[in-house]
Design an enzyme around this catalytic site. Structure first.
Site, PDB file in Angstrom:
ATOM      1  N   LYS A 172       0.962  -1.020   0.095  1.00 11.77           N
ATOM      2  CA  LYS A 172      -0.014   0.020   0.023  1.00 11.77           C
ATOM      3  C   LYS A 172       0.904   1.114  -0.125  1.00 11.77           C
ATOM      4  CE  LYS A 172      -1.732   3.315   2.383  1.00 11.77           C
ATOM      5  NZ  LYS A 172      -1.829   4.074   1.285  1.00 11.77           N
ATOM      6  N   GLU A 247       9.795   2.481  10.637  1.00 11.23           N
ATOM      7  CA  GLU A 247      10.805   3.546  10.399  1.00 11.23           C
ATOM      8  C   GLU A 247       9.995   5.002  10.456  1.00 11.23           C
ATOM      9  OE1 GLU A 247      13.947   3.953  10.497  1.00 11.23           O
ATOM     10  OE2 GLU A 247      14.387   1.737  10.237  1.00 11.23           O
ATOM     11  N   CYS A 281      13.401  12.002   6.254  1.00 10.23           N
ATOM     12  CA  CYS A 281      13.443  11.877   7.923  1.00 10.23           C
ATOM     13  C   CYS A 281      14.861  11.826   8.184  1.00 10.23           C
ATOM     14  CB  CYS A 281      12.822  10.360   8.069  1.00 10.23           C
ATOM     15  SG  CYS A 281      13.343   9.143   6.989  1.00 10.23           S
ATOM     16  N   GLU A 380       9.329  17.098  14.470  1.00 10.86           N
ATOM     17  CA  GLU A 380       9.681  16.947  13.075  1.00 10.86           C
ATOM     18  C   GLU A 380       8.841  17.974  12.094  1.00 10.86           C
ATOM     19  OE1 GLU A 380       9.168  13.499  10.764  1.00 10.86           O
ATOM     20  OE2 GLU A 380      11.013  13.508  10.353  1.00 10.86           O
TER      21      GLU A 380
HETATM   22  P1  ADP Z   1       2.632  10.900   6.366  1.00  4.59           P
HETATM   23  O1  ADP Z   1       2.285  12.038   7.275  1.00  4.59           O
HETATM   24  O2  ADP Z   1       4.180  11.198   6.017  1.00  4.59           O
HETATM   25  O3  ADP Z   1       1.770  10.938   5.176  1.00  4.59           O
HETATM   26  P2  ADP Z   1       1.591   8.730   7.482  1.00  4.59           P
HETATM   27  O4  ADP Z   1       1.976   7.738   8.565  1.00  4.59           O
HETATM   28  O5  ADP Z   1       0.344   9.580   7.354  1.00  4.59           O
HETATM   29  O6  ADP Z   1       2.707   9.756   7.301  1.00  4.59           O
HETATM   30  O7  ADP Z   1       1.473   7.957   6.059  1.00  4.59           O
HETATM   31  C1  ADP Z   1       2.377   6.809   5.988  1.00  4.59           C
HETATM   32  C2  ADP Z   1       1.615   5.680   5.370  1.00  4.59           C
HETATM   33  O8  ADP Z   1       0.664   5.085   6.059  1.00  4.59           O
HETATM   34  C3  ADP Z   1       0.743   6.066   3.969  1.00  4.59           C
HETATM   35  O9  ADP Z   1       0.679   5.275   3.107  1.00  4.59           O
HETATM   36  C4  ADP Z   1      -0.591   6.233   4.697  1.00  4.59           C
HETATM   37  O10 ADP Z   1      -1.647   5.962   3.699  1.00  4.59           O
HETATM   38  C5  ADP Z   1      -0.390   5.013   5.797  1.00  4.59           C
HETATM   39  N1  ADP Z   1      -1.563   5.019   6.831  1.00  4.59           N
HETATM   40  C6  ADP Z   1      -2.032   6.141   7.169  1.00  4.59           C
HETATM   41  N2  ADP Z   1      -3.089   5.928   8.217  1.00  4.59           N
HETATM   42  C7  ADP Z   1      -3.013   4.508   8.158  1.00  4.59           C
HETATM   43  C8  ADP Z   1      -3.586   3.758   8.968  1.00  4.59           C
HETATM   44  N3  ADP Z   1      -4.568   3.837   9.878  1.00  4.59           N
HETATM   45  N4  ADP Z   1      -3.537   2.310   8.784  1.00  4.59           N
HETATM   46  C9  ADP Z   1      -2.635   2.028   7.931  1.00  4.59           C
HETATM   47  N5  ADP Z   1      -1.891   2.846   7.226  1.00  4.59           N
HETATM   48  C10 ADP Z   1      -2.064   4.053   7.277  1.00  4.59           C
END
Ligand code: ADP
Length: 479
Positions: A172, A247, A281, A380
């Site tokens: 994903k 990470e 990061c 961050e």
């Molecule tokens: P950023 O703020 O860098 O976008 P996120 O942690 O929101 O960081 O996103 C990193 C990844 O995690 C993306 O692929 C996002 O779609 C996914 N993601 C966001 N929310 C969830 C969740 N509840 N469960 C699993 N994956 C998620």
């Protein structure tokens, strides 16, 4: 006409248009349209990966080597086209986009080689006549959840070892960068992966990602992203007793001592803090500078900042591309305002820039007079924003560098062997750089941090095996 990219589930491209991908250098430019999976498709993908695991895990090194090598070769042959497309959807410069694409090719090449080097151990048991074998096996279905800032390298450094060690995958990618993700999956698919071994489920994190977290059939999750989501991955994984690897963020210090080579220190700061629009990061967001060199360093950094070309990522002259989207731009601007309210002095930039096309252009920002207690020094920001924190000497610099909830990378600029050596030993970070930018690590060595930055085994290089395999100890009595 925009292209429609579909999800890959059990070897079939499926789905209708669900989301649009916008070029951050020119918001009038639509990169493409992408299918958006729901929970049902996520479950289908997981079921397909589960069904494909037994055969793939027994497929042997030659088959896996062939797929990974072919993938590496195609990525390398198309590096300019893929790098350009990456720069178009993410906003990093063409040189950075092509460089990242080459790195992805190198990662697939490295793990192609690793398929031929898998080995185990055979030792005599303490019981006479009994032999003990220790071997490594794939973990099963691996969920791979990636962020937008390295749209091809991060997927590559998770997918390549997962496949090399015999796992099947549900991937994903981040919503903002589906084109790079789709491209890498398309190449792997055509390279000859059996159906179900690699499944692509583009869509929302809260929907598709969450469905992966909630599935008892996902045996391991490798995640790169924010601390908040990382904690959700951890909690859900503990619930299912699955392996997980996180990470997350960084607030990486770059220490500059009085005896530093000023040109080297300025290069490290400019590259580490601002290249890739600061959206790494591993970015150096805290510049911890000794008082004897402080003023000269700040003047030299400002001089370099004046000259940086900020513009359209696809223009070959551009050195800093736009911020990735409106949400990130707002976050950067909010933190710049917070820094001012906290009493730091904005010595350069921080304002929006107009360019020929509508995009998220921000002039890189440099704060001076910051303290390590300020929010801009602790949280961050993930943008082209760095703070100079003035310190008395090396001892204070080390203590400020380590005083952070994160621990991904750190750097020191010094000509003193004594201080460089002491810093390497005492910095509380997973990766330490001497006279080099905090960002930029090779593809064949481990990547990862400590404290709030990372959890679980290291990624990349041979260390990746720890996460993507599980050890089996088998006994034989031969009489
Ligand atoms: P950023 O703020 O860098 O976008 P996120 O942690 O929101 O960081 O996103 C990193 C990844 O995690 C993306 O692929 C996002 O779609 C996914 N993601 C966001 N929310 C969830 C969740 N509840 N469960 C699993 N994956 C998620």
């Amino acid at each position: 006409m925009t292209v429609l990219r579909k999800n890959l589930i059990d070897g079939e491209w499926l789905g209708d248009a669900g989301s649009r991908n916008i070029n951050p250098s020119n918001t009038n430019d639509i990169v493409g349209e992408y299918a958006s999976a729901g929970p049902q498709e996520a479950r289908q993908a997981i079921a397909a990966a589960k069904a494909a695991f037994p055969a793939w895990s027994r497929s042997g090194p030659l088959v896996r080597h062939a797929v990974l090598k072919k993938t590496s070769d195609e990525i390398m042959a198309r590096k300019d086209e893929i790098g350009r497309s990456l720069a178009r959807e993410e906003g990093k410069t063409l040189a950075e986009g092509v460089g990242e694409t080459i790195r992805a090719a190198q990662i697939f090449d490295f793990f192609a080689g690793e398929t031929l080097r898998l080995s185990g151990e055979l030792v005599p048991s303490v019981r006479p006549g009994v032999g003990v074998e220790m071997t490594r096996e794939g973990v099963g279905v691996v969920g791979i959840i990636t962020p937008w800032n390295f749209p091809i390298a991060i997927p590559a450094w998770k997918i390549a070892p997962a496949l090399a060690y015999g796992n099947t995958i549900v991937f994903k990618p981040a919503e903002l960068v589906p084109e790079s993700a789709w491209t890498i999956v398309d190449i792997l698919h055509r390279a000859g992966l059996p159906k179900g071994v690699l499944n692509l489920v583009m869509g929302k994190g809260s929907v598709v990602g969450q469905a992966m977290l909630d599935s008892p059939d996902v045996n391991a999750i490798s995640f790169t992203g924010s601390v908040g989501t990382g904690k959700r991955v951890a909690a859900a994984s503990v619930e299912h007793m699955r392996k997980f690897q996180l990470e997350m963020g960084g607030k990486n210090p770059l220490v500059v001592l009085d005896d530093a080579d000023l040109a080297v220190a300025v290069d490290c700061a400019i590259n580490g803090a601002y290249f890739s629009t600061g959206q790494r990061c591993t970015a150096s967001s805290r510049l911890i500078v000794a008082e004897g060199i402080h003023d000269r360093f700040v003047d030299a950094v400002k001089e370099r900042l004046e000259k940086l070309v900020i513009g359209d990522a696809l223009d070959a002259r551009t050195q800093i591309g736009p911020v990735v989207d409106q949400t990130q731009l707002k976050q950067d601007e909010d933190y710049i305002a917070i820094g001012g309210r906290e009493g730091a002095e904005l010595a350069f930039g921080g304002d929006r820039l107009e360019r020929e096309t509508p995009g998220f252009y921000l002039r890189p920002a440099l704060f001076i007079g910051a303290t390590n207690a300020m929010r801009i020094s602790r949280e961050e920001i993930f943008g082209p924003v760095a703070n100079v924190i003035r310190v008395k000497d090396y001892d204070e610099a080390l203590s400020v560098a380590n005083d952070t909830p994160f621990g991904l990378t750190s750097g020191i600029c010094t000509t003193s062997l004594k201080h460089a050596t002491h810093f390497k030993r005492n910095s509380e970070a997973g990766m330490v750089m001497v006279n080099l930018p905090t960002a930029g690590v090779d593809f064949h060595v481990p990547f990862g941090g400590r404290k709030g930055s990372s959890y679980g085994p290291r990624e990349q290089g041979r260390y990746a095996m720890e996460f993507y395999t599980t050890v089996k100890t088998a006994y034989t009595f031969a009489g």
